[in-house]
Motif scaffolding. Structure first.
Motif, mmCIF file in Angstrom:
data_model
loop_
_atom_site.group_PDB
_atom_site.id
_atom_site.type_symbol
_atom_site.label_atom_id
_atom_site.label_comp_id
_atom_site.label_asym_id
_atom_site.label_seq_id
_atom_site.Cartn_x
_atom_site.Cartn_y
_atom_site.Cartn_z
ATOM 1 N N GLN A 235 7.183 -2.023 22.482
ATOM 2 C CA GLN A 235 7.380 -3.246 21.709
ATOM 3 C C GLN A 235 7.893 -2.905 20.314
ATOM 4 O OE1 GLN A 235 3.839 -5.658 21.632
ATOM 5 N NE2 GLN A 235 3.649 -5.722 23.861
ATOM 6 N N LYS A 236 8.372 -3.935 19.600
ATOM 7 C CA LYS A 236 8.839 -3.749 18.233
ATOM 8 C C LYS A 236 7.862 -4.414 17.266
ATOM 9 C CE LYS A 236 13.810 -3.259 19.065
ATOM 10 N NZ LYS A 236 13.907 -1.907 18.477
ATOM 11 N N TYR A 237 7.574 -3.712 16.163
ATOM 12 C CA TYR A 237 6.614 -4.203 15.186
ATOM 13 C C TYR A 237 7.229 -4.209 13.783
ATOM 14 C CZ TYR A 237 3.190 -3.186 18.869
ATOM 15 O OH TYR A 237 2.489 -3.147 20.047
ATOM 16 N N PRO A 238 6.790 -5.153 12.951
ATOM 17 C CA PRO A 238 7.185 -5.113 11.535
ATOM 18 C C PRO A 238 6.696 -3.824 10.882
ATOM 19 C CG PRO A 238 6.252 -7.240 12.100
ATOM 20 C CD PRO A 238 5.982 -6.337 13.270
ATOM 21 N N GLY B 270 14.694 8.943 2.814
ATOM 22 C CA GLY B 270 14.823 9.660 4.080
ATOM 23 C C GLY B 270 13.758 9.241 5.076
ATOM 24 N N LEU B 271 12.535 9.050 4.586
ATOM 25 C CA LEU B 271 11.450 8.608 5.464
ATOM 26 C C LEU B 271 11.744 7.219 6.024
ATOM 27 C CD1 LEU B 271 8.611 8.777 6.707
ATOM 28 C CD2 LEU B 271 7.704 7.944 4.511
ATOM 29 N N VAL B 272 12.260 6.329 5.185
ATOM 30 C CA VAL B 272 12.599 4.980 5.652
ATOM 31 C C VAL B 272 13.652 5.046 6.754
ATOM 32 C CG1 VAL B 272 13.662 2.789 4.987
ATOM 33 C CG2 VAL B 272 11.953 3.843 3.497
ATOM 34 N N ASP B 273 14.673 5.858 6.535
ATOM 35 C CA ASP B 273 15.713 6.004 7.567
ATOM 36 C C ASP B 273 15.118 6.524 8.868
ATOM 37 O OD1 ASP B 273 17.692 5.088 5.884
ATOM 38 O OD2 ASP B 273 18.371 7.086 5.294
ATOM 39 N N GLN B 274 14.210 7.479 8.762
ATOM 40 C CA GLN B 274 13.579 8.051 9.952
ATOM 41 C C GLN B 274 12.756 6.998 10.683
ATOM 42 O OE1 GLN B 274 10.029 10.906 9.935
ATOM 43 N NE2 GLN B 274 11.733 12.332 10.244
ATOM 44 N N LEU B 275 12.000 6.207 9.938
ATOM 45 C CA LEU B 275 11.180 5.165 10.550
ATOM 46 C C LEU B 275 12.038 4.101 11.220
ATOM 47 C CD1 LEU B 275 8.503 4.792 7.732
ATOM 48 C CD2 LEU B 275 8.091 5.681 10.031
ATOM 49 N N LEU B 276 13.155 3.768 10.596
ATOM 50 C CA LEU B 276 14.027 2.740 11.162
ATOM 51 C C LEU B 276 14.695 3.201 12.454
ATOM 52 C CD1 LEU B 276 15.686 1.274 7.941
ATOM 53 C CD2 LEU B 276 13.974 0.201 9.398
ATOM 54 N N TYR C 132 10.276 1.391 18.142
ATOM 55 C CA TYR C 132 9.178 0.434 18.033
ATOM 56 C C TYR C 132 9.123 -0.259 16.673
ATOM 57 C CZ TYR C 132 7.340 4.856 16.296
ATOM 58 O OH TYR C 132 7.203 6.054 15.651
ATOM 59 N N VAL C 133 10.105 0.005 15.787
ATOM 60 C CA VAL C 133 10.168 -0.650 14.484
ATOM 61 C C VAL C 133 11.176 -1.795 14.535
ATOM 62 C CG1 VAL C 133 10.860 -0.387 12.061
ATOM 63 C CG2 VAL C 133 9.422 1.354 13.155
ATOM 64 N N ASN C 134 10.740 -2.970 14.117
ATOM 65 C CA ASN C 134 11.603 -4.145 14.050
ATOM 66 C C ASN C 134 12.371 -4.108 12.735
ATOM 67 O OD1 ASN C 134 12.808 -6.645 13.901
ATOM 68 N ND2 ASN C 134 10.964 -7.819 14.351
ATOM 69 N N ASP C 135 13.650 -3.780 12.797
ATOM 70 C CA ASP C 135 14.418 -3.630 11.560
ATOM 71 C C ASP C 135 14.744 -4.966 10.896
ATOM 72 O OD1 ASP C 135 16.408 -4.631 13.206
ATOM 73 O OD2 ASP C 135 17.666 -2.840 13.141
ATOM 74 N N LYS C 136 14.342 -6.068 11.507
ATOM 75 C CA LYS C 136 14.505 -7.383 10.889
ATOM 76 C C LYS C 136 13.299 -7.767 10.042
ATOM 77 C CE LYS C 136 18.373 -7.944 13.114
ATOM 78 N NZ LYS C 136 19.663 -7.782 12.397
ATOM 79 N N GLN C 137 12.223 -7.007 10.178
ATOM 80 C CA GLN C 137 10.995 -7.280 9.437
ATOM 81 C C GLN C 137 10.474 -5.997 8.791
ATOM 82 O OE1 GLN C 137 8.837 -9.641 12.703
ATOM 83 N NE2 GLN C 137 8.163 -10.669 10.827
ATOM 84 N N ILE D 225 17.990 -3.677 3.627
ATOM 85 C CA ILE D 225 16.967 -3.260 4.591
ATOM 86 C C ILE D 225 15.766 -4.197 4.585
ATOM 87 C CG2 ILE D 225 15.208 -1.500 5.042
ATOM 88 C CD1 ILE D 225 17.259 0.606 4.427
ATOM 89 N N PHE D 226 15.359 -4.667 3.408
ATOM 90 C CA PHE D 226 14.056 -5.309 3.268
ATOM 91 C C PHE D 226 14.128 -6.824 3.388
ATOM 92 C CE2 PHE D 226 13.909 -1.224 1.103
ATOM 93 C CZ PHE D 226 12.826 -0.649 1.753
ATOM 94 N N ALA D 227 13.198 -7.354 4.194
ATOM 95 C CA ALA D 227 13.139 -8.795 4.422
ATOM 96 C C ALA D 227 12.369 -9.503 3.309
ATOM 97 C CB ALA D 227 12.485 -9.086 5.770
ATOM 98 N N ALA D 228 11.452 -8.809 2.646
ATOM 99 C CA ALA D 228 10.689 -9.349 1.526
ATOM 100 C C ALA D 228 9.961 -8.194 0.854
ATOM 101 C CB ALA D 228 9.695 -10.418 1.987
#
Length: 265
Positions: A57-60, A141-147, A151-156, A179-182
């Protein structure tokens, strides 16, 4: 830690014992340990997965940036403020998300800010532009790796921080506004000339204590004014009796998480 959990974490890229760069999570903490490594960049972090996590699944994703007092390499101090909110059973049930607390090295800073203490008071001079600090470069770099994780929802994807972390939040918004929704900042600040880079792109909730004796309240007020002037519409909460620890009240705001989740790209 069970073999089953170790297997799942290995699938997710949070390796234990198999690589020297990763250390085993403490069994008394819901936040697992990880270490981002890329060339000469390293950044310890703690990560909280949703209950009943399903890697299909994808998660915020929520990034939380700590203050200057929690810098170091123990991969522990950065959890001083905020985790209770994310560990709240109601929050975890209604707003399942992956929460990441990176730790800034002792000799670095999240944002490009010069702090002058020669007068006996802290004077913050926020830079416009410039190369990222070593800590910010590793964080990017960590953000890019997480994205890259399925399982990461890149819309949230959300980010927030307190004090130095609030400054770092403004900084990462300027560098990666798409990148950031809020986002939320607590007792932070930025160069007002940077506001136009994220004012219309990222909804912001800004918090500050009116009696802040460390990071003056004015640093948030001028950012609110600059963001509005650039076409944004930030939420602004002032705690009239709070000193620097306005994060206690900010993390207790019942609408903070619902407000974050109400936004998506």
């Amino acid at each position: 830690m069970t073999l089953k959990k170790l297997t799942v974490l290995a699938m997710l890229g949070i390796m234990y014992l198999a690589l020297p760069f990763f250390v085993q999570a403490q069994t008394n903490s819901a936040f697992d340990r990880g270490l981002f490594v890329h060339k000469t960049d390293t950044l310890p972090y703690r990560i909280l997965f949703p209950k009943k996590f399903n890697p299909t699944q994808k998660y915020p994703l929520i990034l939380v940036l700590h203050g200057a007092g929690e810098r170091g390499s123990d991969n522990e101090a950065q959890l001083a403020y905020g985790p209770k909110l994310f560990l709240n059973d109601t929050i975890r049930q209604n707003y399942p998300a992956i929460v990441v607390y990176p730790q800034c090295p002792k000799d670095s800073y999240w944002s490009n800010v010069n702090i002058d203490t020669t007068s006996g008071k802290r004077i913050f001079r926020f830079q416009e532009g410039g190369e990222p600090t070593r800590a910010m470069n590793a964080l990017l770099g960590l953000v890019d790796q997480l994205l890259d994780k399925p399982y990461v929802n890149d819309k949230q994807v959300y980010v927030g921080g307190l004090s130095m972390g609030g400054m770092g939040t403004f900084e990462i918004l300027r560098r990666k506004p798409k990148i950031f929704a809020a986002a939320f900042t607590i007792c932070g600040g930025d160069n007002t000339n940077n506001a136009e880079k994220y004012a219309k792109k990222v909804p912001l909730w800004i918090f500050h204590g009116a009696k802040d004796s460390v990071v003056p309240f004015d640093h948030s007020q001028v950012m609110v004014d600059a963001i509005k002037a650039a076409g944004g519409d930030p939420k602004f909460t002032v705690y009239p009796n709070d000193d620097h620890n306005s994060w206690d009240d900010a993390f207790a705001e019942p609408q903070l998480i619902p407000w974050l989740f109400s936004h998506s790209k």
